[in-house]
Scaffold this active site. Structure first.
Site, short mmCIF file in Angstrom:
data_model
loop_
_atom_site.label_atom_id
_atom_site.label_comp_id
_atom_site.label_asym_id
_atom_site.label_seq_id
_atom_site.Cartn_x
_atom_site.Cartn_y
_atom_site.Cartn_z
CD GLU A 290 -2.90 -0.95 -0.06
OE1 GLU A 290 -3.25 0.18 -0.46
OE2 GLU A 290 -3.25 -1.99 -0.62
CD1 TRP B 72 -1.08 -0.60 -4.01
CD2 TRP B 72 -1.51 0.56 -5.88
NE1 TRP B 72 -1.53 -1.48 -4.96
CE2 TRP B 72 -1.81 -0.81 -6.11
CE3 TRP B 72 -1.71 1.47 -6.92
CZ2 TRP B 72 -2.29 -1.26 -7.34
CZ3 TRP B 72 -2.19 1.00 -8.14
CH2 TRP B 72 -2.47 -0.35 -8.34
CD1 TRP C 45 -17.02 12.85 -18.55
CD2 TRP C 45 -17.68 11.18 -17.21
NE1 TRP C 45 -15.91 12.09 -18.26
CE2 TRP C 45 -16.28 11.06 -17.45
CE3 TRP C 45 -18.30 10.24 -16.40
CZ2 TRP C 45 -15.51 10.04 -16.90
CZ3 TRP C 45 -17.53 9.23 -15.84
CH2 TRP C 45 -16.16 9.13 -16.10
CG ASN D 151 -8.48 1.76 -0.03
OD1 ASN D 151 -8.45 2.77 -0.72
ND2 ASN D 151 -8.14 0.57 -0.51
CD1 TRP E 232 -12.58 11.01 -14.69
CD2 TRP E 232 -11.29 11.90 -13.09
NE1 TRP E 232 -11.47 11.56 -15.29
CE2 TRP E 232 -10.66 12.12 -14.35
CE3 TRP E 232 -10.65 12.38 -11.95
CZ2 TRP E 232 -9.44 12.80 -14.47
CZ3 TRP E 232 -9.45 13.06 -12.08
CH2 TRP E 232 -8.85 13.26 -13.33
CD1 TRP F 128 -10.71 10.63 -6.72
CD2 TRP F 128 -12.56 9.87 -7.71
NE1 TRP F 128 -11.73 10.66 -5.79
CE2 TRP F 128 -12.87 10.20 -6.38
CE3 TRP F 128 -13.57 9.36 -8.52
CZ2 TRP F 128 -14.16 10.06 -5.85
CZ3 TRP F 128 -14.86 9.21 -8.00
CH2 TRP F 128 -15.14 9.56 -6.68
#
Length: 485
Positions: free
Chosen positions: A275, A278, A306, A341, A359, A382
């Site tokens: 993590e 990440w 969208w 998360n 987004w 995102w």
DNA sequence: TGAAATGTTGGGGCG
DNA sequence: ACGCCCCAACATTTC
């Protein structure tokens, strides 16, 4: 006598393992520590970040004071203020931790140029990351676009060494200008909702001491079984280190080192360190793709159909979508400045896919409400959810909010905690109350559509609509567009 | 760090 | 005993 060093704090509000501080001390003279609330920054602070910063600076200020240095706090255009300060004190070195945010890089460039005219320079130190993004490239010489090879390469490159201990004494220089106290920056919540952060102090202790305490507690209690516990939002299986890491109250090196010192091995430690990687990967992406916060990394997505809808967006923000796991997450976010998360992925998927909201809208809301709001992580994640990131979830991966709820909050504890309207709904129905028999709802004292909304978007229809939108985009890209990666 | 649709298999009920 | 059907359980494919 040695010229004083200027130590510019930005997103490394700590004294331990702070290479900029270390370098400033090594010069052997006095140090002027400064933090500037940059009113010229291109991206303003979110509300929750501002709350955090206020308290973190208060803590840093006290910690410096204890060691003999006063933190000079200023408000204004850092591009102008730093060179001015350097000139006024006749600075030797000017030290700071390197930032990856594009606006901060441009700012550092400008500061550096201004300092050069004085015969000085801005010295940037590795502070926020384990490995500087510009030092890591794939075999082909291009930046990494996929997590797994990135993580592998990062681990091969990483050189474990103990963090730098916090100095016992810091010889503070006398500030050449009057400070503007942090309290005068009005970072704390004000009207019209002066008390929106009232529950934050019970959950968070901003500052280095709070960060180290949290790290210690997590390694003691949470690390071993992190891999299985972290997916259950109903229990506290996360490290909660994210806001501390964002503000640099603890460094990723300290985290890595503490894990290795703990002798905890196995899946738990492994998954936790992944993590952290990440986070590194997000920084890597932002460095090499500075357009990431604004533009889809896969360029065919710039044509994505969208369907902006203010009412849907508001329902999502307020936690009134009618999907219990989603609403629980959005309300946890509002009240605590943080969201688990697993639930972040679910709420993001609903917004972007079922609701077809851009987004950026989600990114903006998270930016404003998360105490761990971080440009790199926020934008990268995102884009990951929306499918337009480089190493993204394919667009057709659409979370089913009922199934996710049943899988990861099987007893409904998480939902019950944050959505009290549903507190008495039995576990069998808590993730899909609209399917519950009338008698069950009556016994739970729940009038659907009044006490709690029906789903604002039907799952099956939303899913189908999202898939159709994908077909449109991939169709377009086949005709004209190229790919990125 | 998905879910749904579709395909396959095998056990058991039953005529 | 045997074949047929049903369908759960699992696997694979598709979105």
């Amino acid at each position: 006598m040695t010229a004083p060093a200027l130590l510019w704090f930005r997103q490394d509000l700590r004294l331990a393992d702070n290479p900029a501080l270390h370098a400033a001390l090594a010069e052997g003279g006095e140090i002027l520590p400064v933090f500037i609330h940059d009113t010229a920054a291109e991206r303003g602070l979110g509300g929750a970040s501002a709350w955090w910063l206020h308290h973190s600076l208060t803590a840093l200020s006290a910690a410096l004071e204890k060691r003999g240095a006063a933190l000079l706090t200023l408000r204004g255009d850092a591009k102008a203020l730093i060179p001015e300060l350097a000139a006024k004190i006749g600075a030797g070195g000017i030290h700071a931790g390197r930032m990856v945010e594009p606006w901060a890089r441009r700012r550092d460039e400008a500061v550096h140029k201004a300092l050069e005219k004085q015969g000085r320079k801005l010295e940037l130190h590795t502070s926020q990351v384990l490995i500087e993004p510009h030092r890591l490239r794939s075999g082909a010489g291009s930046p990494y676009a996929v997590y797994t090879p990135f993580a592998k390469a990062a681990m091969e490159r990483y050189e474990p060494r103990p963090p730098i201990p916090a100095p016992g004494k810091i010889p503070g220089a006398t500030p050449p200008v009057k400070p503007e106290p942090v309290a005068s920056w009005h970072l704390l919540p004000r009207a019209p909702v002066p008390d929106w952060a009232k529950e934050f102090p019970a959950r968070w202790t901003p500052g280095e001491a709070g960060a180290l305490k949290k790290l210690g507690a997590f390694i003691e209690d949470g690390l071993k079984n992190y891999d299985s516990r972290r997916d259950l939002p109903g229990i506290d299986g996360s490290s909660s280190l994210s806001p501390h890491l964002h503000w640099g109250e603890v460094s990723p090196r300290q985290v890595f080192h503490a894990v290795s010192e703990s002798k905890v091995t196995g899946k738990g430690a492994e998954v936790f360190l992944k993590e952290i990687l990440w986070r590194e990967f997000s920084y890597h992406l932002l460095w090499h793709r500075p357009e990431m916060p604004e533009k889809p990394l896969r360029h065919e997505y710039s044509h994505f159909p969208w369907k902006p809808d203010a009412a849907l967006l508001t329902a999502w923000q307020q936690g009134r979508t009618g999907y219990p796991i989603v609403d629980a997450g959005m309300r946890q976010l509002w009240r605590t400045g943080w969201m688990h998360n697993r639930v972040r992925m679910i709420v993001a998927s609903l917004l972007v896919k079922h609701m077809l909201q851009p987004w950026h809208q989600g990114e903006a809301w998270f930016w404003d409400t998360l105490v761990d709001a971080d440009l790199a992580s926020n934008a990268a994640n995102w884009q990951w959810v929306a499918g337009c990131g480089t190493d993204a979830a394919p667009y057709f991966r659409i979370f089913n909010p009922m199934l996710q709820g049943e899988k990861f909050d099987p007893d409904g504890d998480y939902v019950r905690r944050w959505v009290p309207e549903l507190a008495k709904v039995p576990a069998k129905w808590i993730h899909k109350p609209w399917e519950a028999p009338d008698i069950v709802l009556a016994q739970a004292g729940l009038r659907l559509g009044r006490d709690y909304p029906l789903p604002v978007v039907d799952h099956a229809k939303g899913r189908a609509r999202a898939l159709a939108a994908l077909a449109e985009v991939t169709g377009k890209s086949r005709q004209g567009g190229g790919d990125e990666g």
